[in-house]
Design a protein around this motif. Structure first.
Motif, PDB file in Angstrom:
ATOM      1  N   CYS A  80      44.094  78.194  52.907  1.00 28.80           N
ATOM      2  CA  CYS A  80      44.024  77.295  51.974  1.00 28.80           C
ATOM      3  C   CYS A  80      43.829  78.192  50.764  1.00 28.80           C
ATOM      4  N   ASN A 108      37.196  68.144  59.763  1.00 35.52           N
ATOM      5  CA  ASN A 108      37.579  68.736  58.481  1.00 35.52           C
ATOM      6  C   ASN A 108      36.449  68.381  57.352  1.00 35.52           C
ATOM      7  N   THR A 111      38.343  66.502  54.172  1.00 38.80           N
ATOM      8  CA  THR A 111      38.948  67.080  52.968  1.00 38.80           C
ATOM      9  C   THR A 111      40.364  66.785  52.984  1.00 38.80           C
ATOM     10  N   THR A 137      44.588  64.014  44.481  1.00 41.77           N
ATOM     11  CA  THR A 137      44.695  64.605  45.949  1.00 41.77           C
ATOM     12  C   THR A 137      45.528  63.779  46.814  1.00 41.77           C
ATOM     13  N   ASP A 169      43.007  72.213  52.104  1.00 44.88           N
ATOM     14  CA  ASP A 169      42.342  71.845  53.153  1.00 44.88           C
ATOM     15  C   ASP A 169      42.415  73.184  54.276  1.00 44.88           C
ATOM     16  N   TYR A 210      34.068  74.461  53.080  1.00 43.23           N
ATOM     17  CA  TYR A 210      33.905  73.686  54.250  1.00 43.23           C
ATOM     18  C   TYR A 210      32.956  72.779  54.050  1.00 43.23           C
ATOM     19  N   SER A 211      33.031  71.438  54.459  1.00 44.48           N
ATOM     20  CA  SER A 211      31.896  70.594  54.568  1.00 44.48           C
ATOM     21  C   SER A 211      31.722  69.880  56.061  1.00 44.48           C
ATOM     22  N   PRO A 216      30.480  65.239  50.637  1.00 43.07           N
ATOM     23  CA  PRO A 216      31.890  65.454  50.550  1.00 43.07           C
ATOM     24  C   PRO A 216      32.179  66.861  49.634  1.00 43.07           C
ATOM     25  N   ILE A 217      33.125  67.530  49.809  1.00 42.69           N
ATOM     26  CA  ILE A 217      33.530  68.738  49.011  1.00 42.69           C
ATOM     27  C   ILE A 217      34.986  68.109  48.574  1.00 42.69           C
ATOM     28  N   GLY A 220      38.181  70.193  48.437  1.00 40.66           N
ATOM     29  CA  GLY A 220      38.150  71.488  49.447  1.00 40.66           C
ATOM     30  C   GLY A 220      37.966  72.741  48.514  1.00 40.66           C
ATOM     31  N   CYS A 221      38.800  73.875  48.567  1.00 41.95           N
ATOM     32  CA  CYS A 221      38.509  75.143  48.444  1.00 41.95           C
ATOM     33  C   CYS A 221      38.547  75.248  46.940  1.00 41.95           C
ATOM     34  N   SER A 223      36.903  73.386  45.313  1.00 44.42           N
ATOM     35  CA  SER A 223      35.359  72.901  44.669  1.00 44.42           C
ATOM     36  C   SER A 223      34.501  74.033  45.215  1.00 44.42           C
TER      37      SER A 223
END
Length: 410
Positions: A80, A108, A111, A137, A169, A210-211, A216-217, A220-221, A223
């Motif tokens: 990611c 996951n 994400t 996204t 992700d 990671y969530s 939620p994130i 993903g990375c 955030s």
């Protein structure tokens, strides 16, 4: 000569690093936002479009991209944070995914697979500074065309904008077969910024964004705290970080023994770093040339009882302390925060070992950027919420400011 600085954040970077994959399963429901299939217009009414290969020098790539096939010019990303950027001015933009595109792990946290960010060039700026103004996204499938810009998209304009596609992700493989545009001239290489500084962040689930699914994130990375630090540092100094990630949930610093692996211990970054991906044993093309390396690893080793005997520098591991686990210190059903557990240990032996094995010109820094975190800043006692990531990223940006500024002017 530009020295490489190693930012060793081995013990106090984040007071709640990633839990062991075996001890804390990722059991959340998969949330997919599939890209809707668009009805293709009648071919007689469409203008011919151009498919550009991602290997073209019009595209700037960051992170780890590999050739998907020796017989094609498509590229695949598994770590990611891998991104591809370019200048775009046109009315149509889409990407075609390759057959290797897939979600490897459904747990996951919902994400999405990729993010497309659009940045407008700053008015009157002679450099490559940008202003982020839109991020969308997408969840992609294999051999699919994903429309990013068309006539109805607000970003369709003659003024060049910066487009950045990022694999956000940790649980996906994204193969980019081609970038489709109205004409070849609508895509140009983004100008180099002579003040940019390349940073490599090596870590586990915190670094990967990671969530656990409870909160939620959303990006993903993007955030997670490394990218928050990148944005904060740019706002303060105008310096652009070229940020690359090598991060994966549950990864340990050292490789577990066969017996430990049989008991569920995760993969060791000391080995996986040199592989093309966490999903493959193929060798990585190690073309990263960072000025700064941020390391945030070691907690999973302790959580999974991984022996340090496989490490080439055992004293470094013996000094690395796991980050606090708030799950044992407070009731998750309450909003009361647990007292911060002091985890400061003497890292002199660890840093001495690193220095003795490093070449001249390598500097080491130990920073505590998570001292203000409390349980309410995490989603499960371990992994930060969006607010927690912002706290970490803001503190990291403050620590990096002097270091990055000195590199940018050198």
């Amino acid at each position: 000569m530009q020295f490489i600085r190693l930012v060793a954040v081995l013990a106090a970077l984040i007071p709640l690093m990633a839990t062991a994959a075996s001890a804390r399963p990722y059991g959340m429901a998969e949330v997919l936002r599939r890209v809707p299939k668009r009805a293709m217009p009648d071919s007689s009414s469409t203008r011919p479009r151009v498919a550009l290969k991602p290997t073209s020098n019009k595209f700037r790539r960051l992170g780890r991209w590999t050739m998907a096939s020796p017989y094609a010019d498509s590229l695949a990303a598994s770590w990611c944070g891998a991104s591809i950027s370019f200048c775009f001015s046109g009315s149509y933009l889409s990407i075609r995914t390759g057959s290797r595109t897939e979600r490897k792990d459904s747990f996951n946290g919902g994400t999405p697979m990729i993010a497309c960010s659009v940045s407008a060039r700053s008015e009157g700026g002679g450099d490559s500074s940008t202003n982020e103004n839109q991020v969308k996204t997408y969840d992609c499938g294999p051999s699919q065309e994903v429309v990013l810009v068309d006539e109805d998209t607000p970003t369709a304009r003659p003024v060049p904008v910066k487009i950045t596609l990022t694999l956000v992700d940790w649980a996906s493989v994204f193969e980019l077969e081609s970038v489709v545009v109205d004409n070849e001239d609508s895509v140009q290489a983004f100008p180099d910024d002579p003040r940019s500084v390349r940073v490599l962040a090596i870590g586990d689930s915190i670094t990967a964004g990671y969530s656990d699914g409870s909160q939620p994130i959303p990006l993903g990375c993007l955030s997670a705290y490394p990218h928050i630090a990148k944005a904060q540092l740019h706002a303060r100094t105008g310096i652009e970080l070229e940020l690359e990630l090598v991060a994966f949930p549950g990864v340990t610093l050292v490789a577990p023994t066969p017996e430990e692996a049989d008991e569920g211990a995760g993969q060791g970054m000391i080995d996986r770093f040199f592989h093309a991906s966490q999903w493959s044993d193929g060798p990585a093309a190690l073309d990263e040339q960072p000025s700064i390396i941020v390391i945030a690893l070691g907690t999973n080793d302790d959580a999974q009882d991984v022996s340090p005997i496989n490490s080439p520098q055992p004293c470094m591991l013996s000094s690395a302390h796991p980050f606090p686990d708030f799950t044992a210190d407070s009731d998750p059903e309450t909003t009361e925060s647990a007292e911060q557990v002091s985890v400061t240990r003497d890292l002199s032996s660890a840093l001495a070992s690193l220095r003795s094995n490093a070449g001249q010109g390598v500097e080491f820094h130990e920073w505590d950027i998570g001292g203000d975190l409390r349980r309410e800043h995490t989603m499960d006692g371990l992994h930060p919420t969006i607010y927690g990531h912002h706290m970490l990223g803001d503190t990291l940006a403050k620590q990096l400011t002097t270091l990055v500024s000195s590199i940018a002017v050198s």
